[in-house]
Write an enzyme that holds these catalytic residues in place. Structure first.
Site, mmCIF file in Angstrom:
data_model
loop_
_atom_site.group_PDB
_atom_site.id
_atom_site.type_symbol
_atom_site.label_atom_id
_atom_site.label_comp_id
_atom_site.label_asym_id
_atom_site.label_seq_id
_atom_site.Cartn_x
_atom_site.Cartn_y
_atom_site.Cartn_z
ATOM 1 N N ASP A 35 0.744 -1.191 -0.121
ATOM 2 C CA ASP A 35 0.001 0.129 0.029
ATOM 3 C C ASP A 35 1.008 1.348 -0.083
ATOM 4 O O ASP A 35 0.488 2.417 -0.515
ATOM 5 C CB ASP A 35 -0.750 -0.056 1.230
ATOM 6 C CG ASP A 35 -2.151 -1.088 1.009
ATOM 7 O OD1 ASP A 35 -2.032 -1.713 0.030
ATOM 8 O OD2 ASP A 35 -3.069 -0.654 1.970
ATOM 9 N N ASP A 36 2.044 1.034 0.392
ATOM 10 C CA ASP A 36 2.881 2.456 0.461
ATOM 11 C C ASP A 36 3.242 2.891 -0.852
ATOM 12 O O ASP A 36 4.149 3.860 -1.217
ATOM 13 C CB ASP A 36 4.252 2.097 1.370
ATOM 14 C CG ASP A 36 3.823 2.129 2.791
ATOM 15 O OD1 ASP A 36 2.532 2.532 3.448
ATOM 16 O OD2 ASP A 36 4.624 1.355 3.574
ATOM 17 N N PHE A 37 3.045 1.760 -1.819
ATOM 18 C CA PHE A 37 3.739 2.048 -3.263
ATOM 19 C C PHE A 37 2.581 2.469 -4.093
ATOM 20 O O PHE A 37 2.859 2.519 -5.358
ATOM 21 C CB PHE A 37 4.632 0.834 -3.696
ATOM 22 C CG PHE A 37 5.956 0.813 -2.844
ATOM 23 C CD1 PHE A 37 6.871 1.539 -3.018
ATOM 24 C CD2 PHE A 37 5.421 -0.251 -1.589
ATOM 25 C CE1 PHE A 37 7.890 1.405 -2.331
ATOM 26 C CE2 PHE A 37 6.748 -0.525 -0.866
ATOM 27 C CZ PHE A 37 8.028 0.455 -1.325
ATOM 28 N N ARG A 141 -13.852 1.121 6.108
ATOM 29 C CA ARG A 141 -12.513 1.443 5.931
ATOM 30 C C ARG A 141 -12.350 2.948 5.201
ATOM 31 O O ARG A 141 -13.193 3.160 4.142
ATOM 32 C CB ARG A 141 -11.774 0.495 5.191
ATOM 33 C CG ARG A 141 -10.517 0.667 5.113
ATOM 34 C CD ARG A 141 -9.444 -0.221 6.084
ATOM 35 N NE ARG A 141 -8.134 -0.255 5.516
ATOM 36 C CZ ARG A 141 -7.543 -1.187 4.950
ATOM 37 N NH1 ARG A 141 -8.298 -2.394 4.750
ATOM 38 N NH2 ARG A 141 -6.197 -0.978 4.415
HETATM 39 N N1 LIG Z 1 -9.962 -12.560 11.627
HETATM 40 C C1 LIG Z 1 -10.578 -11.686 11.390
HETATM 41 N N2 LIG Z 1 -11.853 -11.666 12.079
HETATM 42 C C2 LIG Z 1 -12.624 -10.584 11.978
HETATM 43 N N3 LIG Z 1 -12.285 -9.183 11.443
HETATM 44 C C3 LIG Z 1 -10.989 -9.150 11.227
HETATM 45 C C4 LIG Z 1 -10.061 -10.237 11.150
HETATM 46 N N4 LIG Z 1 -8.892 -9.833 10.585
HETATM 47 C C5 LIG Z 1 -9.096 -8.561 10.565
HETATM 48 N N5 LIG Z 1 -10.421 -8.182 10.862
HETATM 49 C C6 LIG Z 1 -10.593 -6.621 10.720
HETATM 50 O O1 LIG Z 1 -10.798 -6.593 9.428
HETATM 51 C C7 LIG Z 1 -10.475 -5.139 9.032
HETATM 52 C C8 LIG Z 1 -9.466 -4.931 7.875
HETATM 53 O O2 LIG Z 1 -8.428 -5.950 8.439
HETATM 54 P P1 LIG Z 1 -6.941 -5.642 7.893
HETATM 55 O O3 LIG Z 1 -5.996 -6.155 8.681
HETATM 56 O O4 LIG Z 1 -6.577 -3.874 7.791
HETATM 57 O O5 LIG Z 1 -7.091 -6.005 6.275
HETATM 58 P P2 LIG Z 1 -6.159 -5.745 5.188
HETATM 59 O O6 LIG Z 1 -4.865 -5.431 5.536
HETATM 60 O O7 LIG Z 1 -6.125 -7.081 4.554
HETATM 61 O O8 LIG Z 1 -6.777 -4.733 4.276
HETATM 62 C C9 LIG Z 1 -10.153 -4.515 10.371
HETATM 63 O O9 LIG Z 1 -11.251 -3.834 10.779
HETATM 64 C C10 LIG Z 1 -10.032 -5.648 11.296
HETATM 65 O O10 LIG Z 1 -10.165 -5.524 12.453
HETATM 66 N N1 LIG Z 2 -3.660 3.431 -0.046
HETATM 67 C C1 LIG Z 2 -4.132 4.319 -0.973
HETATM 68 O O1 LIG Z 2 -3.754 5.142 -1.305
HETATM 69 C C2 LIG Z 2 -5.396 3.762 -1.637
HETATM 70 C C3 LIG Z 2 -6.210 4.842 -2.363
HETATM 71 C C4 LIG Z 2 -7.343 4.160 -3.083
HETATM 72 C C5 LIG Z 2 -7.820 3.085 -3.116
HETATM 73 N N2 LIG Z 2 -7.022 2.312 -2.016
HETATM 74 C C6 LIG Z 2 -7.549 0.709 -1.951
HETATM 75 O O2 LIG Z 2 -6.542 -0.050 -1.190
HETATM 76 C C7 LIG Z 2 -6.939 -1.246 -1.539
HETATM 77 C C8 LIG Z 2 -5.674 -2.434 -1.148
HETATM 78 O O3 LIG Z 2 -5.282 -2.238 0.147
HETATM 79 P P1 LIG Z 2 -5.766 -3.197 1.428
HETATM 80 O O4 LIG Z 2 -5.603 -4.615 1.009
HETATM 81 O O5 LIG Z 2 -5.128 -2.689 2.709
HETATM 82 O O6 LIG Z 2 -7.459 -2.853 1.405
HETATM 83 C C9 LIG Z 2 -7.401 -1.481 -2.901
HETATM 84 O O7 LIG Z 2 -8.545 -2.475 -2.963
HETATM 85 C C10 LIG Z 2 -7.590 0.085 -3.367
HETATM 86 O O8 LIG Z 2 -8.840 0.281 -3.728
HETATM 87 C C11 LIG Z 2 -5.756 2.476 -1.489
#
Ligand SMILES: Nc1ncnc2c1ncn2[C@@H]1O[C@H](COP(=O)(O)OP(=O)(O)O)[C@@H](O)[C@H]1O
Ligand SMILES: NC(=O)c1ccc[n+]([C@@H]2O[C@H](COP(=O)(O)O)[C@@H](O)[C@H]2O)c1
Length: 202
Positions: A35-37, A141
């Protein structure tokens, strides 16, 4: 020994949650977040569907991401120090930069869909959750650029299905995790699997 763990998975599958937990317990462990990229919003193409195409590999500066991984591979001790990661006494007190175990976690939603990265992993994990749960979690989110109405069904989920198929064909070494089980269960399964591999590699 250097050891690279891939934590891939669908958006909101729980990749960051799992990664943060592993960072606390695995020794000399650094992380690269995909995501940082992400490129800047004005560099993200608008598709025929009218949506900015965030969920494709071109939305990311993958060259910079690969270079960051190479930086770790060249000198994990320097990388850890410059990222504020504390090192074990075994590494700190050693004359040799190569001593001890050095672990890198590469975390992201498209980490198995970019050829130059596929062969770097010693261990590949992938977290899946079903459509309804993914949509529910995504609603809670907020990204740097908030999702416009309809993005999930119009872009995010269709791209996930496309990349998932591509990835299943590209990489046969993936260990799949059910992201609807508890955070604790997911962490325990991954920790145990990593420990076993580390022991086999020693
Ligand atoms: N095993 C789990 N069960 C229920 N909720 C979860 C679980 N793992 C993560 N979450 C929740 O799902 C959301 C997304 O988690 P996150 O770790 O940020 O996902 P990702 O990094 O894959 O996008 C957060 O609100 C987190 O608390
Ligand atoms: N980090 C950002 O700048 C940014 C901006 C718009 C959408 N997203 C979303 O981030 C998602 C991927 O990140 P996660 O796996 O953490 O959800 C993609 O589905 C994308 O739509 C990220």
């Amino acid at each position: 020994m250097k050891f690279i763990i891939g934590i891939g998975g669908v958006t909101n599958g729980g990749k960051t949650t799992l990664t943060n937990r592993l960072l606390k317990t695995l020794p000399n462990c650094c992380v690269v977040h995909q995501d940082d990229f992400f490129k800047k919003p004005d560099q993200i193409q608008v598709g025929e569907d009218g949506f900015r195409q965030w969920d494709v590999i071109n939305a990311l500066d993958m060259e910079a991401m690969v270079n960051t991984v190479k930086g770790w591979q060249e000198n994990p001790v320097k990388f850890a120090r410059s990222h504020g990661v504390s090192l074990s006494p075994e590494v700190e007190e050693s004359d040799s930069e190569q001593r001890g175990i050095h672990i890198l976690i590469i975390e992201g939603f498209l980490i198995y869909n970019y050829k130059p990265l596929i062969d770097v992993y010693d261990k590949c994990f992938y977290i899946s959750i079903p459509y309804e749960e993914c949509k529910r979690r995504r609603r809670t989110r907020t990204y740097t650029v908030p999702d416009p109405p309809g993005l999930f069904d119009g872009h995010v989920w269709p791209m996930y299905l496309k990349h998932r198929k591509e990835m299943d064909n590209n990489c046969s070494r993936i260990e799949y995790l059910d992201g609807t089980t508890t955070k604790e269960d997911i962490y325990n399964a991954v920790y145990e699997s990593v420990q076993n591999s580390l022991l086999n590699n020693l």
